[in-house]
Design an enzyme around this catalytic site. Structure first.
Site, PDB file in Angstrom:
ATOM      1  N   GLU A   1      -5.998  81.915  48.630  1.00  0.00           N
ATOM      2  CA  GLU A   1      -7.146  82.653  48.274  1.00  0.00           C
ATOM      3  C   GLU A   1      -6.678  84.167  48.023  1.00  0.00           C
ATOM      4  O   GLU A   1      -7.301  84.740  47.010  1.00  0.00           O
ATOM      5  CB  GLU A   1      -8.340  82.650  49.288  1.00  0.00           C
ATOM      6  CG  GLU A   1      -8.996  81.185  49.083  1.00  0.00           C
ATOM      7  CD  GLU A   1      -8.361  80.177  49.814  1.00  0.00           C
ATOM      8  OE1 GLU A   1      -7.301  80.251  50.465  1.00  0.00           O
ATOM      9  OE2 GLU A   1      -8.619  79.113  49.668  1.00  0.00           O
TER      10      GLU A   1
ATOM     11  N   HIS B   1     -18.413  76.979  56.459  1.00  0.00           N
ATOM     12  CA  HIS B   1     -18.869  76.451  54.888  1.00  0.00           C
ATOM     13  C   HIS B   1     -20.100  76.887  54.705  1.00  0.00           C
ATOM     14  O   HIS B   1     -20.776  76.070  53.742  1.00  0.00           O
ATOM     15  CB  HIS B   1     -18.509  75.388  54.785  1.00  0.00           C
ATOM     16  CG  HIS B   1     -16.787  74.746  54.603  1.00  0.00           C
ATOM     17  ND1 HIS B   1     -16.209  74.800  55.815  1.00  0.00           N
ATOM     18  CD2 HIS B   1     -16.343  74.308  53.633  1.00  0.00           C
ATOM     19  CE1 HIS B   1     -14.912  74.235  55.548  1.00  0.00           C
ATOM     20  NE2 HIS B   1     -15.139  74.063  54.296  1.00  0.00           N
TER      21      HIS B   1
HETATM   22  C1  LIG Z   1      -8.958  78.445  53.155  1.00  0.00           C
HETATM   23  C2  LIG Z   1      -9.687  77.090  52.449  1.00  0.00           C
HETATM   24  N1  LIG Z   1      -9.430  77.051  51.170  1.00  0.00           N
HETATM   25  C3  LIG Z   1     -10.209  75.876  50.550  1.00  0.00           C
HETATM   26  C4  LIG Z   1     -10.926  75.117  51.442  1.00  0.00           C
HETATM   27  C5  LIG Z   1     -11.452  73.722  50.673  1.00  0.00           C
HETATM   28  N2  LIG Z   1     -10.820  72.585  51.039  1.00  0.00           N
HETATM   29  C6  LIG Z   1     -10.727  71.793  52.063  1.00  0.00           C
HETATM   30  S1  LIG Z   1      -9.721  70.566  52.186  1.00  0.00           S
HETATM   31  C7  LIG Z   1      -8.951  71.230  50.964  1.00  0.00           C
HETATM   32  C8  LIG Z   1      -7.558  70.291  50.564  1.00  0.00           C
HETATM   33  C9  LIG Z   1      -6.528  70.630  51.579  1.00  0.00           C
HETATM   34  O1  LIG Z   1      -5.490  69.866  51.419  1.00  0.00           O
HETATM   35  P1  LIG Z   1      -4.451  69.652  52.361  1.00  0.00           P
HETATM   36  O2  LIG Z   1      -3.999  70.927  53.282  1.00  0.00           O
HETATM   37  O3  LIG Z   1      -3.278  68.881  51.674  1.00  0.00           O
HETATM   38  O4  LIG Z   1      -5.235  68.621  53.473  1.00  0.00           O
HETATM   39  P2  LIG Z   1      -5.775  67.031  52.976  1.00  0.00           P
HETATM   40  O5  LIG Z   1      -6.963  67.628  52.602  1.00  0.00           O
HETATM   41  O6  LIG Z   1      -4.937  66.488  51.896  1.00  0.00           O
HETATM   42  O7  LIG Z   1      -5.722  66.720  54.380  1.00  0.00           O
HETATM   43  C10 LIG Z   1      -9.562  72.314  50.325  1.00  0.00           C
HETATM   44  C11 LIG Z   1      -9.014  72.978  49.000  1.00  0.00           C
HETATM   45  C12 LIG Z   1     -10.790  75.230  52.776  1.00  0.00           C
HETATM   46  N3  LIG Z   1     -11.544  74.433  53.518  1.00  0.00           N
HETATM   47  N4  LIG Z   1     -10.267  76.437  53.193  1.00  0.00           N
END
Ligand SMILES: Cc1ncc(C[n+]2csc(CCOP(=O)(O)OP(=O)(O)O)c2C)c(N)n1
Ligand SMILES: Cc1ncc(C[n+]2csc(CCOP(=O)(O)OP(=O)(O)O)c2C)c(N)n1
Ligand SMILES: [Mg+2]
Ligand SMILES: [Mg+2]
Lengths: 341, 340, 341, 340
Positions: B71, B140
């Site tokens: 971000e 959120h």
């Molecule tokens: C700081 C932040 N940015 C974006 C999000 C939205 N978001 C939640 S999970 C996710 C994907 C995360 O990917 P990863 O770290 O690979 O974990 P996975 O969901 O694959 O277990 C996103 C973009 C968030 N919760 N927090």
């Protein structure tokens, strides 16, 4: 499952087996399998509850990733800490949380781990060494550094294991945390669950290196990339990292390559990946793989494996029932837990 | 929705708020090749709330860009693109994650023009889905717009209707300054009349959604819609409430509010962010320090978010932010108090 | 100095010289030396102005680091961009800023680059391709990514060079920016001026790897570590990185190992380093080193070198005089430059 | 400084604000081994403003810890240490850099207790030197405290005297919640009486610095000191101003302010942060919505920072924040207006 048990044989009595599997005695294996089943059944019941309208928000299911949660935490001792993620049900259960209190939380009940205030994304059990899931991608990483500082200051010999995703490893928090843990040789184990996607973003689009573990080099810390659907393999690597942390040699980065079978969350229409890919990974089911290997080595027979699974299913069914009947929080208590007094 | 039908010209359809935002994005990208869209999962996923939808298929991956989960980095990238001739539109997936991007938005985007003696401008737009009501819990569900209303150099909008969502986004993309648009997640599916052409809703003007005599209710974002509904019910009780939809919180349209209060002598401000230091504090203080003070017949009442993070449990979650009933009760009390 | 000139010979006419030096023709060298002198004299005059109470805030001097600023920017073309740091006077001058407008800014005058609003830490010349110094450590790094995106979208063949310090490389912004630049193959050159300290923090305490350039591996980008007090060496590495960026192959990370002779800022009492260390590095004066090498190869004689230095001194003296007599901004214009209309 | 001599007991010396903070840190670390100090250059450098001074020599590098330049990371580290039994005290070198740490402070530190159903606490202290007046320009001179006053779960302090700097820091370290302390850089060298023992100044209580009848002036941080000086001058003009030093902005001591306004019927609020959405907005709004409203004889006037980033040039810089003269003029106008 205690970590001490897992080290009792070094596989001496199980010469035909690969050392990672041989290192785990039957009790340990049974415990690990039970937890993997509990996770799988928990997630399935969570999904079903969502369909039945019992759940208000969203959720992130870890079906397919059970070996990484259970394998990584296997070497931890009772007083160790974990920090988890938005996809954290598995880590909770692996760390020994009670599914019924998790479901109560999931249903927003006063009896839940967080009294219904946190929900799926914030399940925590601080007393039990689970310092919480986290709704912020990468949010737990800097916190782990502080936990490591506590452990070092208190000289209590604990270890902190922090989970995060492949997507999280592109957050600045990842960089800052790994650097600090490294310069201060903190007892932290960084476990990246690389399930190939950060939401819809394929890891090959999100970073230029092939493995998240390659990034360990930037912090002069060991980086291990391991088949995340292989419980024994994950446990072996984790054992090494935990031992290193506990002995004061500093942090490690472990990357478990795995896959989530379900969409990112309930809004996911899987537009970014193919059915074939999902199908391929389902063949790598970490639970069936372990069961098959155990059967091949005659360590467990089919009926005893079946029993573990059935017991887990029963525990989950009971947990859901318990949770459904628990009371909602009282709105007059809205601000009760904001400040400590 | 009187103001919408009033402002609409030409071909007018019913669109959802999310569709209206998407239409604005598409029209802006068609009209100006400097405009591009980026953020987490805005491409093939179509955006976490489905806002960008099919735009990646219409404009290609070079102009609808999925980013890593970074971000701070993407906010800074918007700044860099803006000062070198582009018109970036950035989506922060949930407004809560803007906590990671404050440095670039507040220290860089907002201040570059000033620090450089007016010799640069930073024409960028940041869209931030926010607010509670989806069971997404404390990290959120926040309403953080008040922070940005405190930062000179930024503009901050909270459109509450599909019509304004489109028109204000187009105005924001035209604007040579950094503009943040907070979109309430519960509004995305609400429908309203939206003209087909690429119209602009000027930044900095509140909208009078309903005229009234007895009390002025200023609402922002979803609270403007709740205030409208409450006013309808108040009318049934013989109370004539004027409803102002704030729409822009930096700058704030003081004139429209002041004129209304001059007429009604009573002011109720409704917003979802935490009451303390929320945007209602500024509106109240603006009125309390102006000449309008002398026209007030009663205290200025604020309804804002509870002094707690947003809880997960849906009953608690509702209790944590103002509801229609709360507005009706507060307005009725205020009118009666003034009369007693 | 234009970059085209620097490539004219490939050193063919200067066979006894190391290729990095041979690659630079006399005009280029004279220009580079002039800029290094201008930087040195600018900083000395800035310091003197501070002592005389002409300056209100603090400042960060780059005396000792001249070769890195001038060498890195040498291959840039007129339309390329730079982004600079809190220790940015050198980058400004290297990029061709006029010292008198810089001093005017430094003295807070309406005629300064930023009309007195920015001061030492925010000197910018957007028209001239200098997108600004930055008061936030690492603040320019993510901005560079966006500049790279602009260049790519506009297909204008430019390059963006962003400076930052060793300390900045521990900011999350570093990680996020290098990753994005790498996955999108942006035309960005990341130049780390490693002067051994982030304020009082020795780099060996702040990170576990030996070189900042080692971190390039985490982004699959080339990482170069170079003697930052060697103008020709820095220029050679920069030339390669700029060419790579311009041809669409993506970003590079260059680390210039150098040293700041002065304290971090005016409040620095140098408690964290020894006089001996400072003395040792003074012997590595990048200006004298270059001059000595040029004389050894008979490329410039002492009087012509002296003249370059004296001309620079004169320009700085005039600049200070100009700036002193300029008018202060008018308080009624306080909010004039907040918003564009 | 009447309240200081009043509150002081035992051995009382003249100390600077910076020395008072350092003394508190030393006493806390002596008394409780869970307390440790960390941040950028807090060790051998002694802190960017010399606040930590020799503490590293007294307590060693394990308890006075220099960190890399990683504001998000160190804020998170404070959270992690706090929830596992330590009492971290973090210095953010300039409060402007907290823009990099918002995620951990706002999403984690402030909400963990709530999100975990009250089953954890986060006893950490963050010290944030802020404010303008040093010629450090827009990115090193902000007053961002209002943002945090908007965040339930945090406590936010602005001590203005050496006495309070020490006593409030000790109270903050005792507090089981995350506490942010904004210290104005121009106050560090100001001197005042400071008792030698480890005393506490309770969080959430404003201090009446001067009693008066005609107008209440509420000031926060350095503006409380300027208000005191202004009140002295106003007394010469026959205006009796009551001066309240806010000290704590979350929670805010509404009672003390309300009682004063009930007596004086006029309120002037002075703060250095940007006027719009600054803490004065909340104080004004609190009064305007309370029963005290009926006691007001004049509008509530706010003096806050200009609607611009802080400029570098010293003349502009002064013009950007309220000065003593501004307070005198505003107070006099307000009193006269009420009388006319
Ligand atoms: C700081 C932040 N940015 C974006 C999000 C939205 N978001 C939640 S999970 C996710 C994907 C995360 O990917 P990863 O770290 O690979 O974990 P996975 O969901 O694959 O277990 C996103 C973009 C968030 N919760 N927090
Ligand atoms: C985000 C941020 N953190 C801290 C500071 C305070 N600060 C200014 S310069 C500096 C040291 C920077 O070190 P480095 O990046 O190595 O650059 P150098 O000063 O050595 O040129 C610090 C800590 C800042 N300006 N911005
Ligand atoms: Mg993932
Ligand atoms: Mg440095």
């Amino acid at each position: 499952m205690s970590a001490r048990k897992t080290d009792d044989t070094s596989g001496a009595q199980r010469p035909n087996q690969r050392p990672e599997l041989a290192a785990l005695d039957d009790e340990t294996i049974a415990g690990a399998l039970t937890r993997m089943h509990l996770i799988r059944k928990f997630e399935e019941a969570a999904e079903a509850s969502y369909m039945r309208g019992l759940i208000h928000g969203t959720m992130h299911l870890s079906i397919g990733q059970e070996a990484s949660a259970v394998g990584a935490t296997l070497p931890l001792e009772a007083h160790d800490y974990i920090l988890s993620t938005h996809r954290g049900h598995g880590h909770c259960i692996a760390r020994g949380a009670e599914p019924k209190l998790m479901f109560a939380e999931f249903f927003g009940k006063e009896t839940g781990y967080c009294k219904g205030r946190g929900g799926s994304m914030h399940i925590a059990d601080v007393e039990g060494g689970n310092l919480g899931a986290n709704g912020i991608v990468g949010g737990g990483l800097p916190i782990a550094v502080g936990v490591g500082m506590s452990i070092k200051a208190q000289k209590n010999g604990r270890v902190c294991m922090v989970f995060f995703g492949d997507g999280a490893s592109n957050e600045g928090a990842f960089h800052e945390a790994l650097n600090m843990a490294s310069i201060w040789k903190l007892p932290v184990v960084f476990v990246c669950e690389n399930n190939k996607y950060g939401m819809s973003m394929d890891i090959s689009r999100a970073m230029a290196v092939a493995n998240v573990a390659d990034r360990a080099a930037a912090y002069a810390m060991p980086g291990h990339s391991v088949d995340g659907n292989d419980l024994a393999g994950v446990a072996a690597v984790a054992r090494e990292a935990v031992a290193r942390a506990r002995s004061g040699e500093g942090p490690s980065l472990i990357e478990c390559k795995t896959y989530r079978w379900r969409g990112h969350s309930k809004s996911d229409r899987n537009l970014y990946r193919s059915k074939e890919e999902i199908e391929e990974w389902r063949l790598q089911d970490p639970i069936r793989r372990l069961e098959d290997e155990l059967k091949a080595h005659d360590r467990f027979d089919a009926p005893s494996l079946m029993k573990l699974e059935e017991d887990a299913q029963r525990e989950i069914d009971t947990a859901v029932e318990f949770a459904r009947t628990c009371p909602d929080p009282d709105p007059k208590d809205l601000t009760r837990d904001v400040y400590a007094i | 929705m009187p103001s919408e039908t009033l402002e609409a010209t030409g071909d007018v359809r019913e669109l959802s708020y999310a569709e209206a935002v998407r239409e604005a994005l598409g029209q802006a990208m068609e009209a100006d090749e400097r405009v591009f869209l980026f953020g987490e999962d805005v491409g093939v996923y179509g955006g976490a709330f489905g806002v960008s939808g099919d735009l990646v298929h219409r404009f290609g991956k070079e102009r609808v860009i999925d980013t890593p989960i970074s971000e701070l980095g993407i906010a800074g990238a918007a700044v860099g693109a803006a000062i070198t001739g582009m018109r970036p539109v950035l989506e922060i997936q949930f407004s809560d994650f803007v906590t990671l991007a404050m440095e670039q938005l507040v220290n860089q985007a907002a201040k570059i023009r000033f620090m450089f003696g007016g010799k640069a401008s930073v024409p960028m737009v940041v869209r931030l889905p926010g607010g509670s009501g989806t069971g997404a819990a404390a990290q959120h569900s926040q309403s953080l717009e008040a922070w940005f209303a405190h930062v000179p150099g930024l503009k901050v909008l909270q459109p509450s209707t599909p019509h304004d969502a489109k028109g204000m986004l187009l105005a924001a993309i035209d604007d040579p300054n950094p503009v943040l648009i907070f979109e309430h997640k519960l509004l995305y599916k609400t429908k309203g009349h939206v003209p087909a052409e690429a119209y602009r809703v000027p930044i900095g003007q509140a909208a009078i959604r309903r005229e009234g005599r007895d009390i002025t209710i200023v609402g922002s974002s979803i609270m403007a819609r709740k205030a409208e509904a409450a006013a309808e019910r108040l009318a049934g009780d013989g109370i004539s409430a004027e409803v102002i939809d704030l729409r822009s919180i930096r700058p704030i349209d003081f004139t429209t509010i002041a004129e209304s209060v001059r007429k009604t002598h009573r002011l109720l401000v409704v917003y979802e962010g935490v009451k303390t230091m929320g945007i209602g504090a500024e509106i109240s203080a603006m009125i309390a320090e102006s000449e309008v003070f002398d026209f007030l017949d009663a205290p200025i009442i604020r309804l804002g978010g509870a002094d707690s993070p947003i809880p997960y449990n849906p009953v608690l979650e509702k209790a944590a932010v103002p509801q229609e009933d709360d507005i009706v009760t507060a307005a009725a009390n205020l009118v009666r108090r003034g009369e007693a």
